[in-house]
Design a protein around this motif. Structure first.
Motif, PDB file in Angstrom:
ATOM      1  N   ALA A 348       0.825  -1.210   0.000  1.00 37.48           N
ATOM      2  CA  ALA A 348       0.000   0.000   0.000  1.00 37.48           C
ATOM      3  C   ALA A 348       0.858   1.258   0.000  1.00 37.48           C
ATOM      4  O   ALA A 348       0.451   2.294  -0.533  1.00 37.48           O
ATOM      5  CB  ALA A 348      -0.928  -0.005   1.218  1.00 37.48           C
ATOM      6  N   ASP A 349       2.046   1.182   0.596  1.00 33.89           N
ATOM      7  CA  ASP A 349       2.925   2.354   0.683  1.00 33.89           C
ATOM      8  C   ASP A 349       4.275   1.993   0.082  1.00 33.89           C
ATOM      9  O   ASP A 349       5.078   1.277   0.688  1.00 33.89           O
ATOM     10  CB  ASP A 349       3.086   2.777   2.147  1.00 33.89           C
ATOM     11  CG  ASP A 349       3.690   4.176   2.281  1.00 33.89           C
ATOM     12  OD1 ASP A 349       4.310   4.643   1.313  1.00 33.89           O
ATOM     13  OD2 ASP A 349       3.546   4.784   3.350  1.00 33.89           O
ATOM     14  N   LEU A 350       4.508   2.476  -1.143  1.00 37.30           N
ATOM     15  CA  LEU A 350       5.716   2.139  -1.892  1.00 37.30           C
ATOM     16  C   LEU A 350       6.471   3.414  -2.239  1.00 37.30           C
ATOM     17  O   LEU A 350       5.931   4.287  -2.919  1.00 37.30           O
ATOM     18  CB  LEU A 350       5.333   1.382  -3.168  1.00 37.30           C
ATOM     19  CG  LEU A 350       6.456   1.012  -4.134  1.00 37.30           C
ATOM     20  CD1 LEU A 350       7.439   0.054  -3.478  1.00 37.30           C
ATOM     21  CD2 LEU A 350       5.875   0.385  -5.399  1.00 37.30           C
ATOM     22  N   ARG A 351       7.719   3.533  -1.777  1.00 33.32           N
ATOM     23  CA  ARG A 351       8.523   4.732  -2.021  1.00 33.32           C
ATOM     24  C   ARG A 351       9.502   4.453  -3.164  1.00 33.32           C
ATOM     25  O   ARG A 351      10.351   3.551  -3.051  1.00 33.32           O
ATOM     26  CB  ARG A 351       9.295   5.117  -0.752  1.00 33.32           C
ATOM     27  CG  ARG A 351       8.437   5.143   0.521  1.00 33.32           C
ATOM     28  CD  ARG A 351       7.510   6.329   0.566  1.00 33.32           C
ATOM     29  NE  ARG A 351       6.592   6.287   1.694  1.00 33.32           N
ATOM     30  CZ  ARG A 351       6.871   6.696   2.927  1.00 33.32           C
ATOM     31  NH1 ARG A 351       8.086   7.157   3.212  1.00 33.32           N
ATOM     32  NH2 ARG A 351       5.959   6.638   3.871  1.00 33.32           N
ATOM     33  N   LEU A 352       9.395   5.248  -4.238  1.00 35.54           N
ATOM     34  CA  LEU A 352      10.208   5.009  -5.437  1.00 35.54           C
ATOM     35  C   LEU A 352      11.014   6.247  -5.839  1.00 35.54           C
ATOM     36  O   LEU A 352      11.340   6.418  -7.008  1.00 35.54           O
ATOM     37  CB  LEU A 352       9.315   4.581  -6.606  1.00 35.54           C
ATOM     38  CG  LEU A 352       8.606   3.226  -6.456  1.00 35.54           C
ATOM     39  CD1 LEU A 352       7.608   3.031  -7.581  1.00 35.54           C
ATOM     40  CD2 LEU A 352       9.624   2.084  -6.443  1.00 35.54           C
ATOM     41  N   ALA A 353      11.367   7.096  -4.879  1.00 35.07           N
ATOM     42  CA  ALA A 353      12.126   8.306  -5.198  1.00 35.07           C
ATOM     43  C   ALA A 353      13.515   7.942  -5.717  1.00 35.07           C
ATOM     44  O   ALA A 353      14.290   7.263  -5.029  1.00 35.07           O
ATOM     45  CB  ALA A 353      12.247   9.192  -3.955  1.00 35.07           C
ATOM     46  N   GLU A 354      13.822   8.370  -6.940  1.00 34.56           N
ATOM     47  CA  GLU A 354      15.119   8.120  -7.582  1.00 34.56           C
ATOM     48  C   GLU A 354      15.424   6.629  -7.759  1.00 34.56           C
ATOM     49  O   GLU A 354      16.581   6.234  -7.883  1.00 34.56           O
ATOM     50  CB  GLU A 354      16.253   8.801  -6.804  1.00 34.56           C
ATOM     51  CG  GLU A 354      16.093  10.305  -6.659  1.00 34.56           C
ATOM     52  CD  GLU A 354      16.068  11.030  -7.999  1.00 34.56           C
ATOM     53  OE1 GLU A 354      16.767  10.586  -8.927  1.00 34.56           O
ATOM     54  OE2 GLU A 354      15.344  12.047  -8.103  1.00 34.56           O
ATOM     55  N   THR A 355      14.404   5.796  -7.767  1.00 30.53           N
ATOM     56  CA  THR A 355      14.594   4.367  -8.007  1.00 30.53           C
ATOM     57  C   THR A 355      14.818   4.115  -9.494  1.00 30.53           C
ATOM     58  O   THR A 355      14.108   4.659 -10.337  1.00 30.53           O
ATOM     59  CB  THR A 355      13.364   3.573  -7.529  1.00 30.53           C
ATOM     60  OG1 THR A 355      13.120   3.889  -6.163  1.00 30.53           O
ATOM     61  CG2 THR A 355      13.588   2.073  -7.678  1.00 30.53           C
ATOM     62  N   ALA A 356      15.795   3.266  -9.799  1.00 26.50           N
ATOM     63  CA  ALA A 356      16.099   2.942 -11.200  1.00 26.50           C
ATOM     64  C   ALA A 356      15.917   1.444 -11.434  1.00 26.50           C
ATOM     65  O   ALA A 356      16.177   0.627 -10.544  1.00 26.50           O
ATOM     66  CB  ALA A 356      17.528   3.364 -11.543  1.00 26.50           C
ATOM     67  N   TYR A 357      15.440   1.098 -12.637  1.00 28.25           N
ATOM     68  CA  TYR A 357      15.343  -0.311 -13.032  1.00 28.25           C
ATOM     69  C   TYR A 357      15.552  -0.364 -14.535  1.00 28.25           C
ATOM     70  O   TYR A 357      15.190   0.556 -15.271  1.00 28.25           O
ATOM     71  CB  TYR A 357      14.002  -0.925 -12.630  1.00 28.25           C
ATOM     72  CG  TYR A 357      12.813  -0.029 -12.820  1.00 28.25           C
ATOM     73  CD1 TYR A 357      12.140   0.017 -14.042  1.00 28.25           C
ATOM     74  CD2 TYR A 357      12.368   0.779 -11.789  1.00 28.25           C
ATOM     75  CE1 TYR A 357      11.058   0.852 -14.219  1.00 28.25           C
ATOM     76  CE2 TYR A 357      11.282   1.628 -11.954  1.00 28.25           C
ATOM     77  CZ  TYR A 357      10.625   1.651 -13.175  1.00 28.25           C
ATOM     78  OH  TYR A 357       9.551   2.488 -13.353  1.00 28.25           O
ATOM     79  N   ASP A 358      16.179  -1.442 -14.989  1.00 31.48           N
ATOM     80  CA  ASP A 358      16.478  -1.578 -16.413  1.00 31.48           C
ATOM     81  C   ASP A 358      15.234  -1.931 -17.218  1.00 31.48           C
ATOM     82  O   ASP A 358      15.060  -1.473 -18.351  1.00 31.48           O
ATOM     83  CB  ASP A 358      17.553  -2.640 -16.625  1.00 31.48           C
ATOM     84  CG  ASP A 358      18.869  -2.256 -15.986  1.00 31.48           C
ATOM     85  OD1 ASP A 358      19.131  -1.044 -15.866  1.00 31.48           O
ATOM     86  OD2 ASP A 358      19.625  -3.159 -15.578  1.00 31.48           O
ATOM     87  N   SER A 359      14.392  -2.775 -16.633  1.00 31.94           N
ATOM     88  CA  SER A 359      13.179  -3.184 -17.344  1.00 31.94           C
ATOM     89  C   SER A 359      12.169  -3.713 -16.350  1.00 31.94           C
ATOM     90  O   SER A 359      12.498  -4.068 -15.214  1.00 31.94           O
ATOM     91  CB  SER A 359      13.504  -4.266 -18.390  1.00 31.94           C
ATOM     92  OG  SER A 359      14.018  -5.433 -17.757  1.00 31.94           O
ATOM     93  N   LEU A 360      10.914  -3.770 -16.797  1.00 32.24           N
ATOM     94  CA  LEU A 360       9.823  -4.338 -16.019  1.00 32.24           C
ATOM     95  C   LEU A 360       9.439  -5.669 -16.644  1.00 32.24           C
ATOM     96  O   LEU A 360       9.066  -5.720 -17.811  1.00 32.24           O
ATOM     97  CB  LEU A 360       8.628  -3.396 -15.999  1.00 32.24           C
ATOM     98  CG  LEU A 360       8.850  -2.044 -15.291  1.00 32.24           C
ATOM     99  CD1 LEU A 360       7.721  -1.087 -15.627  1.00 32.24           C
ATOM    100  CD2 LEU A 360       8.962  -2.244 -13.799  1.00 32.24           C
ATOM    101  N   ALA A 361       9.540  -6.745 -15.869  1.00 41.06           N
ATOM    102  CA  ALA A 361       9.189  -8.055 -16.411  1.00 41.06           C
ATOM    103  C   ALA A 361       7.715  -8.114 -16.809  1.00 41.06           C
ATOM    104  O   ALA A 361       7.343  -8.822 -17.737  1.00 41.06           O
ATOM    105  CB  ALA A 361       9.511  -9.143 -15.388  1.00 41.06           C
ATOM    106  N   SER A 362       6.876  -7.335 -16.106  1.00 41.69           N
ATOM    107  CA  SER A 362       5.453  -7.241 -16.437  1.00 41.69           C
ATOM    108  C   SER A 362       5.110  -5.768 -16.624  1.00 41.69           C
ATOM    109  O   SER A 362       4.787  -5.076 -15.647  1.00 41.69           O
ATOM    110  CB  SER A 362       4.598  -7.847 -15.319  1.00 41.69           C
ATOM    111  OG  SER A 362       4.927  -9.206 -15.112  1.00 41.69           O
ATOM    112  N   PRO A 363       5.182  -5.240 -17.862  1.00 43.81           N
ATOM    113  CA  PRO A 363       4.939  -3.807 -18.067  1.00 43.81           C
ATOM    114  C   PRO A 363       3.546  -3.350 -17.625  1.00 43.81           C
ATOM    115  O   PRO A 363       3.382  -2.266 -17.095  1.00 43.81           O
ATOM    116  CB  PRO A 363       5.136  -3.630 -19.571  1.00 43.81           C
ATOM    117  CG  PRO A 363       5.922  -4.809 -20.014  1.00 43.81           C
ATOM    118  CD  PRO A 363       5.530  -5.936 -19.114  1.00 43.81           C
TER     119      PRO A 363
END
Length: 528
Positions: A348-363
């Protein structure tokens, strides 16, 4: 020591030592408790016995004895291996600073063992034993394995095992080890694996395991069946293979259950496959060579941070937990590689500030992913939108990428002053902040059609009839809409009344449309 001072059991041990043969005194009558004085054992190990025959291999092999008194071998050099089975010690043996060929205690009961700074050329075995006091191995050196399998150590409220800066040349085997009290092995160096499969470590409100800055050449294993009540600390550890907590149970409610900051692991860090954690997990700053997995894990820390991944680096990250994580998930500044997740288990509470990922396995769809971004703080942060758009672009989904960037501008608009928000609404309506350029064409077509139809029905009068060009309603409307007069129609005719107000409206609309198109296209080019 005089031979006539020895009892029957001691004499038997004395005579068998030089040949290294076993002495089993478990079968004596109950009224005659088998007992061996500790001073007799010390005397044998320090060379008081008979000299071995040529080719003999002295060894102390004793089964089923009660060892009376304190076995004091401090700073001694002992060439013979010591193998004791089902023996009971009245007092804590002291091996501090000793050098021993090999020490194996199996099925023994002891009030503790003081073996700090000991050097053991072979194995140190304490398996199936029961210690009612601390095991001290601080700065000890064991050239082969340390075997604590199926041993019970009870020292609540203190360090039940103290193995700070232990050096083990082989494996540290703690399968089914049961400890009440703290297990501290910070700074230890282990040339094999550290195996805690099935172990139970209990130190409520304290550190169940303090393995800060350990160095392990092979696997660091806590699965399956590992159970801990108290904090597990492996921060700063370097593991040249994998770390596994599959099937483990970690309990430290309302606090951190697993502290694994700045860990370096060459292969996988596996926190999945039925791991259950009551408390928080911190992996801040850890570097994981291949995959960080929480697949099928259950994490619970209501009202606090259940999972902290700040500054984590991994090639793959699997967040498909068994059910939604109960607590905050903070992945700020993390580099997650390929990210595996499932909408059904998003926290319910997800912090993604400046988070990097190369790809999403499930777009997934853009609507779902935008909902995913908004599960954290409501503050405007541009980077999460830009990162998601980049992920869609790498998949060739340009339309989805533009939709994400449009959502970014709409979120940004909510924090702007009123007059700036009004201008933002105009840009959104006309060209979608530059990410919907076809809207400008639709607006132009609609205004052009309305103006042409009206002026065809109610043509304006010419200013100078003899000099005016033939009136064309479509061209006249286009001339009004364009900020720069291109066809000369607008200057040759003068509308009156309602037509005049329509002309003013078309001129204003043309300027607004041109300005928003320029601003939107400029933004799209500069910030994509």
């Amino acid at each position: 020591m005089r031979l006539d001072e020895l009892n029957a059991d001691e004499r038997q041990l004395w005579n068998s030592f030089a040949q290294g043969s076993s002495v089993d005194i478990r079968g004596v009558p109950p009224e005659a408790e088998p007992a061996v004085r500790a001073e007799v054992i010390a005397a044998l190990l320090l060379g008081a016995g008979t000299d071995p025959a040529p080719g003999g291999r002295p060894a102390l092999r004793l089964t089923g004895a009660r060892i009376m008194g304190r076995l004091d071998l401090q700073f001694a050099e002992i060439a013979a291996p010591i193998l004791l089975d089902e023996c009971h010690f009245d007092e804590v043996p002291c091996l501090r600073g000793a050098r021993i060929r090999e020490l194996a205690l199996t099925g023994c009961s002891l009030p503790g063992l003081a073996a700090d700074t000991v050097q053991i050329d072979g194995r140190l075995v304490l398996s199936h034993c029961h210690l009612t006091g601390p095991l001290v191995l601080t700065r000890s050196q064991i050239h082969s394995d340390l075997d604590l399998r199926d041993t019970v150590i009870t020292a609540p409220g203190t360090e039940a095992i103290s193995a700070v800066r232990l050096i083990a040349g082989g494996d540290v085997l703690c399968t089914n080890l049961a400890v009440q009290g703290a297990f501290r092995c910070s700074g230890a160096s282990i040339a094999g694996e550290f195996d805690l499969e099935g172990a139970s470590l209990r130190n409520p409100d304290g550190h169940a395991l303090d393995a800060y800055h350990v160095q392990i050449t092979e696997d660091f294993t806590f699965h399956p069946g590992f159970n801990a009540d108290g904090r597990i600390i492996i921060s700063g550890a370097t593991v040249m293979a994998a770390i596994g907590f599959c099937g483990a149970r970690l309990h430290n409610a309302g606090d951190v259950a697993l502290e694994a900051n700045d860990v370096t692991v060459v292969r996988n860090f596996d926190l999945g496959q039925d791991l259950r954690v009551d408390g928080g997990i911190r992996l801040d700053g850890s570097n994981i060579g291949t995959q960080l997995s929480l697949c099928d894990a259950t994490l619970t820390n209501p009202g606090g941070t259940a999972l902290s991944l700040r500054l984590v680096q991994a090639r793959e990250t699997d967040l498909r937990t068994r059910r939604p994580i109960d607590g905050i998930v903070d992945a700020s500044n993390a580099q997650l590689g390929t990210l595996y997740d499932d909408p059904d288990t998003w926290p319910a509470d997800l912090r993604l500030a400046e988070t990097a990922y190369d790809s999403l396995a499930s777009p997934l769809t853009v609507a779902k992913r935008l909902g995913w971004l908004r599960r954290g703080t409501h503050a405007y942060l541009p980077q999460p939108y830009e990162q998601l758009a980049a992920a869609y672009r790498r998949l060739g989904h340009e339309d989805e990428a533009r939709t994400v960037l449009l959502a970014k501008q709409r979120h940004r608009r909510t924090i702007l002053p009123l007059h700036t928000r009004v201008w933002g609404y105009l840009q959104d309506a006309t060209v979608g902040y530059g990410y919907r350029p076809l809207r400008a064409g639709l607006w132009l077509t609609a205004l052009l059609a309305c103006g042409a139809l009206f002026f065809h029905a109610y043509p304006p009068a010419a200013l100078e009839a003899e000099k005016a060009p033939p009136f064309n309603a479509l061209v006249y409307t286009l001339d009004l809409l364009l900020p720069i007069s291109a066809f000369g129609q607008d200057s040759a005719f003068a509308p009156r009344g309602t037509a005049q107000w329509l002309a003013y409206t078309l001129i204003a609309a043309g300027w607004i449309l041109a300005t928003t198109v320029a601003a939107g296209i400029s933004r799209a080019i500069n910030r994509q």
